[in-house]
Design a protein around this motif. Structure first.
Motif, PDB file in Angstrom:
ATOM      1  N   GLY A   1      -0.898  13.158   4.285  1.00 37.03           N
ATOM      2  CA  GLY A   1      -2.350  13.194   4.119  1.00 37.03           C
ATOM      3  C   GLY A   1      -3.021  14.052   5.164  1.00 37.03           C
ATOM      4  O   GLY A   1      -3.968  14.797   4.867  1.00 37.03           O
TER       5      GLY A   1
ATOM      6  N   HIS B   1      -4.561   6.119   8.866  1.00 34.05           N
ATOM      7  CA  HIS B   1      -3.905   6.091   7.554  1.00 34.05           C
ATOM      8  C   HIS B   1      -3.961   4.684   6.968  1.00 34.05           C
ATOM      9  O   HIS B   1      -3.867   3.690   7.685  1.00 34.05           O
ATOM     10  CB  HIS B   1      -2.464   6.609   7.637  1.00 34.05           C
ATOM     11  CG  HIS B   1      -1.473   5.681   8.287  1.00 34.05           C
ATOM     12  ND1 HIS B   1      -0.713   4.784   7.566  1.00 34.05           N
ATOM     13  CD2 HIS B   1      -1.087   5.538   9.572  1.00 34.05           C
ATOM     14  CE1 HIS B   1       0.099   4.122   8.379  1.00 34.05           C
ATOM     15  NE2 HIS B   1      -0.115   4.558   9.608  1.00 34.05           N
TER      16      HIS B   1
ATOM     17  N   ALA C   1      -1.601  11.582  -4.643  1.00 29.99           N
ATOM     18  CA  ALA C   1      -1.942  10.853  -3.426  1.00 29.99           C
ATOM     19  C   ALA C   1      -3.402  11.162  -3.100  1.00 29.99           C
ATOM     20  O   ALA C   1      -3.948  12.163  -3.555  1.00 29.99           O
ATOM     21  CB  ALA C   1      -1.022  11.258  -2.291  1.00 29.99           C
TER      22      ALA C   1
ATOM     23  N   ARG D   1       0.797  -1.234   0.000  1.00 34.13           N
ATOM     24  CA  ARG D   1       0.000   0.000   0.000  1.00 34.13           C
ATOM     25  C   ARG D   1       0.832   1.287   0.000  1.00 34.13           C
ATOM     26  O   ARG D   1       0.415   2.318   0.521  1.00 34.13           O
ATOM     27  CB  ARG D   1      -0.974   0.019   1.197  1.00 34.13           C
ATOM     28  CG  ARG D   1      -1.880  -1.205   1.312  1.00 34.13           C
ATOM     29  CD  ARG D   1      -2.938  -1.024   2.376  1.00 34.13           C
ATOM     30  NE  ARG D   1      -2.423  -0.652   3.663  1.00 34.13           N
ATOM     31  CZ  ARG D   1      -1.907  -1.497   4.568  1.00 34.13           C
ATOM     32  NH1 ARG D   1      -1.857  -2.808   4.300  1.00 34.13           N
ATOM     33  NH2 ARG D   1      -1.462  -1.060   5.725  1.00 34.13           N
TER      34      ARG D   1
ATOM     35  N   SER E   1       2.133   4.774  -0.958  1.00 33.58           N
ATOM     36  CA  SER E   1       1.472   5.882  -1.641  1.00 33.58           C
ATOM     37  C   SER E   1       1.899   5.945  -3.104  1.00 33.58           C
ATOM     38  O   SER E   1       3.087   5.867  -3.423  1.00 33.58           O
ATOM     39  CB  SER E   1       1.817   7.205  -0.960  1.00 33.58           C
ATOM     40  OG  SER E   1       1.332   7.236   0.355  1.00 33.58           O
TER      41      SER E   1
ATOM     42  N   ASN F   1      -1.705   0.538  -3.445  1.00 35.87           N
ATOM     43  CA  ASN F   1      -2.374   1.616  -2.733  1.00 35.87           C
ATOM     44  C   ASN F   1      -3.715   1.935  -3.384  1.00 35.87           C
ATOM     45  O   ASN F   1      -4.722   2.137  -2.700  1.00 35.87           O
ATOM     46  CB  ASN F   1      -1.477   2.857  -2.717  1.00 35.87           C
ATOM     47  CG  ASN F   1      -2.060   4.034  -1.956  1.00 35.87           C
ATOM     48  OD1 ASN F   1      -2.901   4.764  -2.486  1.00 35.87           O
ATOM     49  ND2 ASN F   1      -1.598   4.251  -0.736  1.00 35.87           N
TER      50      ASN F   1
ATOM     51  N   GLN G   1      -7.515   1.757  -1.878  1.00 33.02           N
ATOM     52  CA  GLN G   1      -8.507   2.832  -2.024  1.00 33.02           C
ATOM     53  C   GLN G   1      -9.850   2.277  -2.494  1.00 33.02           C
ATOM     54  O   GLN G   1     -10.909   2.619  -1.954  1.00 33.02           O
ATOM     55  CB  GLN G   1      -8.027   3.867  -3.035  1.00 33.02           C
ATOM     56  CG  GLN G   1      -6.888   4.745  -2.606  1.00 33.02           C
ATOM     57  CD  GLN G   1      -6.513   5.711  -3.725  1.00 33.02           C
ATOM     58  OE1 GLN G   1      -7.368   6.243  -4.424  1.00 33.02           O
ATOM     59  NE2 GLN G   1      -5.226   5.930  -3.894  1.00 33.02           N
TER      60      GLN G   1
ATOM     61  N   ASN H   1      -6.522  11.127  -0.081  1.00 36.19           N
ATOM     62  CA  ASN H   1      -7.291  10.903   1.146  1.00 36.19           C
ATOM     63  C   ASN H   1      -8.716  10.510   0.765  1.00 36.19           C
ATOM     64  O   ASN H   1      -9.243  10.969  -0.251  1.00 36.19           O
ATOM     65  CB  ASN H   1      -7.356  12.171   2.000  1.00 36.19           C
ATOM     66  CG  ASN H   1      -6.024  12.547   2.607  1.00 36.19           C
ATOM     67  OD1 ASN H   1      -5.161  11.703   2.828  1.00 36.19           O
ATOM     68  ND2 ASN H   1      -5.852  13.836   2.896  1.00 36.19           N
TER      69      ASN H   1
ATOM     70  N   ASP I   1      -2.077   3.923   4.021  1.00 33.85           N
ATOM     71  CA  ASP I   1      -0.831   3.617   3.307  1.00 33.85           C
ATOM     72  C   ASP I   1       0.138   2.864   4.216  1.00 33.85           C
ATOM     73  O   ASP I   1       0.024   2.894   5.448  1.00 33.85           O
ATOM     74  CB  ASP I   1      -0.172   4.911   2.820  1.00 33.85           C
ATOM     75  CG  ASP I   1       0.309   5.787   3.980  1.00 33.85           C
ATOM     76  OD1 ASP I   1       1.516   6.036   4.105  1.00 33.85           O
ATOM     77  OD2 ASP I   1      -0.537   6.230   4.784  1.00 33.85           O
TER      78      ASP I   1
ATOM     79  N   ASP J   1      -3.839   9.100   3.356  1.00 33.56           N
ATOM     80  CA  ASP J   1      -2.699   8.601   2.587  1.00 33.56           C
ATOM     81  C   ASP J   1      -1.439   9.335   3.047  1.00 33.56           C
ATOM     82  O   ASP J   1      -1.509  10.383   3.693  1.00 33.56           O
ATOM     83  CB  ASP J   1      -2.960   8.868   1.104  1.00 33.56           C
ATOM     84  CG  ASP J   1      -2.109   8.012   0.170  1.00 33.56           C
ATOM     85  OD1 ASP J   1      -1.295   7.197   0.659  1.00 33.56           O
ATOM     86  OD2 ASP J   1      -2.272   8.158  -1.054  1.00 33.56           O
TER      87      ASP J   1
END
Length: 306
Positions: free
Chosen positions: A165, A110, A90, A44, A46, A51, A55, A92, A112, A157
């Motif tokens: 993030g 988080h 990246a 994961r 970023s 990753n 998501q 969020n 990531d 993230d």
């Protein structure tokens, strides 16, 4: 997130059976962590394909649980320009459950992790698939029990690259910062052989202590205060996860996490290591705290100056 052993005072609390409010789906909680820490997620990192897969999974769960997006989109894009990694997009993932007060509590974790190194996948089951699992469990709880204050849920993230993030969130918040009463951050809730979940932040915000003291212990997890005093050096967790970006803006926080364990930032931080008895109880403690403070919180004083 980096942490080390520290003696602290266990919060005095009545017997577990006297009050338990959150009805947590432990099977779903563990399933979420298992999916997010699978090899297919590639650690994961970023900006990576893994990753992006994480998501997609989190977004699917947001929609399944009925979380509301801001302006029709859960995604908040930002750029990371770190020494090791540059990420043009990246992301969020942010949504909310509306309240009635006009004020909000922001719950963060988080998603990531550190990716792959020398052929090993760093799956980050505890760091921090466990925080995301608890965040999803909290959404499920408050979707069924509408809160007094709006609760914003942010899967962030770029934490591993410098709390990026969280910085992006407070620099471009979906609601005015002055309307945020509290940040509750979760980073590593899944592995502790002593049954201890730390609540860090009351040194800076002592008004939070009574709310935490009202949280009853569970059979396999209890709250412990600590890891938030400047003289503790590396054992002070104040700047070691996403809550710090809120603290910088004077927004009170509570950071829930466990102390370092042998799997921290190692390829062995896998789902198999997660303590299947402790972790659901630890997540339930956080939800109990959120429910209690949501019902009473009006405005906490700003941070103390050491």
């Amino acid at each position: 997130m980096k942490k080390a052993f520290l003696l602290a005072t266990v919060l005095a609390a009545p017997l577990w059976g006297m009050a338990q409010k959150s009805n947590l789906d432990a099977a779903q909680l563990l399933r979420d962590v298992q999916v997010l820490s699978a090899d297919s997620m590639q650690g994961r990192l970023s900006g990576s394909e893994g990753n992006a897969l994480a998501q997609d999974y989190i977004l699917g769960r947001f929609k399944e649980l009925g979380l509301k997006p801001y302006n029709g989109d859960f995604k908040q894009h930002f750029r990371i320009d770190a020494k090791r990694v540059q990420v043009d997009k990246a992301t969020n993932l942010v949504g909310y459950i509306p309240g009635k007060s006009g004020k909000a509590i922001v719950v963060t974790a988080h998603y990531d992790h550190v990716g792959q190194r020398n052929g090993d996948i760093y799956n980050g089951a505890d760091d921090n698939a466990s925080g995301i699992g608890a965040l999803l469990a909290a959404i499920a709880h408050f979707a069924k029990h509408p809160p007094k204050h709006t609760i914003v849920f942010a899967a962030l993230d770029g934490e591993e690259l410098g709390l990026q993030g969280a910085r992006a969130f407070v620099e471009n918040p979906p609601l005015p910062l002055q309307d945020i009463l509290l940040n509750v951050n979760m980073d590593m809730l899944g592995i502790n052989d002593k049954g201890e979940l730390y609540a860090s932040g009351t040194y800076h915000y002592p008004a939070l202590k009574p709310y935490l003291q009202q949280v009853k212990p569970r059979p396999n997890a209890k709250l412990v205060l600590g890891h938030d005093q400047p003289e503790q050096g590396h054992d002070d967790w104040t700047g070691q996860s996403d809550h710090f970006r809120f603290h910088e803006r004077g927004i009170p926080y509570v950071y829930f996490g466990v102390e370092d364990h042998p799997y921290y930032h190692k390829p062995t931080d896998d789902y198999e290591q997660v303590n299947k008895a402790f972790y659901p109880d630890a997540a339930a403690l956080v939800i109990d705290f959120l429910e209690r403070i949501d019902g009473k919180l009006e405005r906490l004083p700003q941070k103390t100056q050491p």
